[in-house]
Design a protein around this motif. Structure first.
Motif, PDB file in Angstrom:
ATOM      1  N   LEU A  27     -44.505 -26.484  42.140  1.00 16.14           N
ATOM      2  CA  LEU A  27     -44.536 -25.034  42.356  1.00 16.14           C
ATOM      3  C   LEU A  27     -44.576 -24.410  40.975  1.00 16.14           C
ATOM      4  O   LEU A  27     -43.701 -24.662  40.151  1.00 16.14           O
ATOM      5  CB  LEU A  27     -43.283 -24.532  43.073  1.00 16.14           C
ATOM      6  CG  LEU A  27     -43.184 -24.698  44.565  1.00 16.14           C
ATOM      7  CD1 LEU A  27     -41.852 -24.139  45.057  1.00 16.14           C
ATOM      8  CD2 LEU A  27     -44.316 -24.023  45.288  1.00 16.14           C
ATOM      9  N   TYR A  32     -43.129 -14.643  45.506  1.00 10.90           N
ATOM     10  CA  TYR A  32     -42.197 -14.332  46.577  1.00 10.90           C
ATOM     11  C   TYR A  32     -41.745 -12.888  46.429  1.00 10.90           C
ATOM     12  O   TYR A  32     -41.858 -12.300  45.361  1.00 10.90           O
ATOM     13  CB  TYR A  32     -41.014 -15.301  46.599  1.00 10.90           C
ATOM     14  CG  TYR A  32     -39.891 -15.024  45.626  1.00 10.90           C
ATOM     15  CD1 TYR A  32     -38.667 -14.550  46.075  1.00 10.90           C
ATOM     16  CD2 TYR A  32     -40.041 -15.248  44.260  1.00 10.90           C
ATOM     17  CE1 TYR A  32     -37.622 -14.309  45.186  1.00 10.90           C
ATOM     18  CE2 TYR A  32     -39.004 -15.012  43.375  1.00 10.90           C
ATOM     19  CZ  TYR A  32     -37.798 -14.536  43.839  1.00 10.90           C
ATOM     20  OH  TYR A  32     -36.773 -14.292  42.970  1.00 10.90           O
ATOM     21  N   THR A  44     -43.800 -17.246  49.342  1.00  9.30           N
ATOM     22  CA  THR A  44     -42.721 -18.130  49.770  1.00  9.30           C
ATOM     23  C   THR A  44     -41.421 -17.342  49.831  1.00  9.30           C
ATOM     24  O   THR A  44     -41.393 -16.133  49.599  1.00  9.30           O
ATOM     25  CB  THR A  44     -42.599 -19.357  48.841  1.00  9.30           C
ATOM     26  OG1 THR A  44     -41.692 -20.293  49.425  1.00  9.30           O
ATOM     27  CG2 THR A  44     -42.156 -18.991  47.438  1.00  9.30           C
ATOM     28  N   GLU A  48     -37.316 -20.991  53.112  1.00 11.70           N
ATOM     29  CA  GLU A  48     -38.258 -22.061  53.418  1.00 11.70           C
ATOM     30  C   GLU A  48     -38.196 -23.157  52.347  1.00 11.70           C
ATOM     31  O   GLU A  48     -38.385 -24.338  52.654  1.00 11.70           O
ATOM     32  CB  GLU A  48     -39.681 -21.552  53.620  1.00 11.70           C
ATOM     33  CG  GLU A  48     -40.447 -21.209  52.379  1.00 11.70           C
ATOM     34  CD  GLU A  48     -41.876 -20.789  52.663  1.00 11.70           C
ATOM     35  OE1 GLU A  48     -42.314 -20.757  53.827  1.00 11.70           O
ATOM     36  OE2 GLU A  48     -42.581 -20.482  51.683  1.00 11.70           O
ATOM     37  N   LEU A  49     -37.873 -22.784  51.120  1.00 14.38           N
ATOM     38  CA  LEU A  49     -37.717 -23.792  50.076  1.00 14.38           C
ATOM     39  C   LEU A  49     -36.475 -24.635  50.331  1.00 14.38           C
ATOM     40  O   LEU A  49     -36.490 -25.854  50.136  1.00 14.38           O
ATOM     41  CB  LEU A  49     -37.665 -23.130  48.700  1.00 14.38           C
ATOM     42  CG  LEU A  49     -38.944 -22.397  48.286  1.00 14.38           C
ATOM     43  CD1 LEU A  49     -38.717 -21.620  46.997  1.00 14.38           C
ATOM     44  CD2 LEU A  49     -40.112 -23.347  48.171  1.00 14.38           C
TER      45      LEU A  49
END
Length: 143
Positions: A27, A32, A44, A48-49
C-alpha cells in the motif's frame, strides 16, 4: 520484530483526504477519507485494513495449527467483517467475524472447527482485540 504503517491527512474531518502506506510498499499512498469510511465512497478505511490484517493473521495461524495436527490445507479462505459502531463519545470496533472456508484432506468438520478455534484464540491480532471486541468464527470444511 517491528513493522510500520503510516498515514497522512490534509483538511477537516469531512472534507479532508488522507493516504495510508505500509513499509513493504504493498500500500503506497492509498487514499482514505470520511466518505470512504462512513459513506461507502472510494478509497480504503482503517476497518477494512484491520479486517484484512485479521484475516491474514488468522489464516496463517490456522495453517500452523493444521501443521501441528499433521494436516495441510489445499485451500483456506477467510473473510473478516469488522463492525464499527457509534457509541457515546465516538465510535468503537465492537465485533469482528471471521468467515472461513477450507479444503483440508484428512479431517472432518468437527476437527476442522476445533483447529480453527484454536487458531482464532492464538492469532496475535485476535489477542490484540481480546476483551475489546467480540470475535466470532464460522468454519466450513469443503472436502
Amino acid at each position: 520484530m517491528e513493522h510500520t504503517g503510516s498515514a497522512a491527512w490534509k483538511g477537516g474531518i469531512k472534507d479532508g483526504i488522507g493516504s495510508i502506506s505500509v513499509q513493504t510498499g504493498v500500500l503506497k499512498d492509498a487514499p482514505y477519507g470520511f466518505k470512504a469510511r462512513f459513506e461507502g465512497g472510494p478509497g480504503t478505511n482503517p476497518e477494512e485494513l484491520i479486517g484484512a490484517a485479521h484475516a491474514g493473521c488468522f489464516t496463517m495461524a490456522l495453517s500452523g495449527e493444521l501443521g501441528k495436527a499433521n494436516l495441510t490445507a489445499d485451500n483456506l479462505t477467510t473473510t473478516a467483517t469488522v463492525t464499527l459502531e457509534k457509541v457515546p463519545g465516538g465510535f468503537s470496533i465492537s465485533k469482528i467475524h471471521l468467515d472461513l472456508v477450507g479444503k483440508v484432506p484428512g479431517t472432518d468438520q468437527a476437527g476442522f472447527e476445533k483447529i480453527a478455534n484454536d487458531a482464532k484464540v492464538g492469532c496475535p491480532v485476535s489477542k490484540l482485540f481480546k476483551g475489546n471486541a467480540e470475535i466470532t468464527l464460522t468454519a466450513r470444511l469443503e472436502n
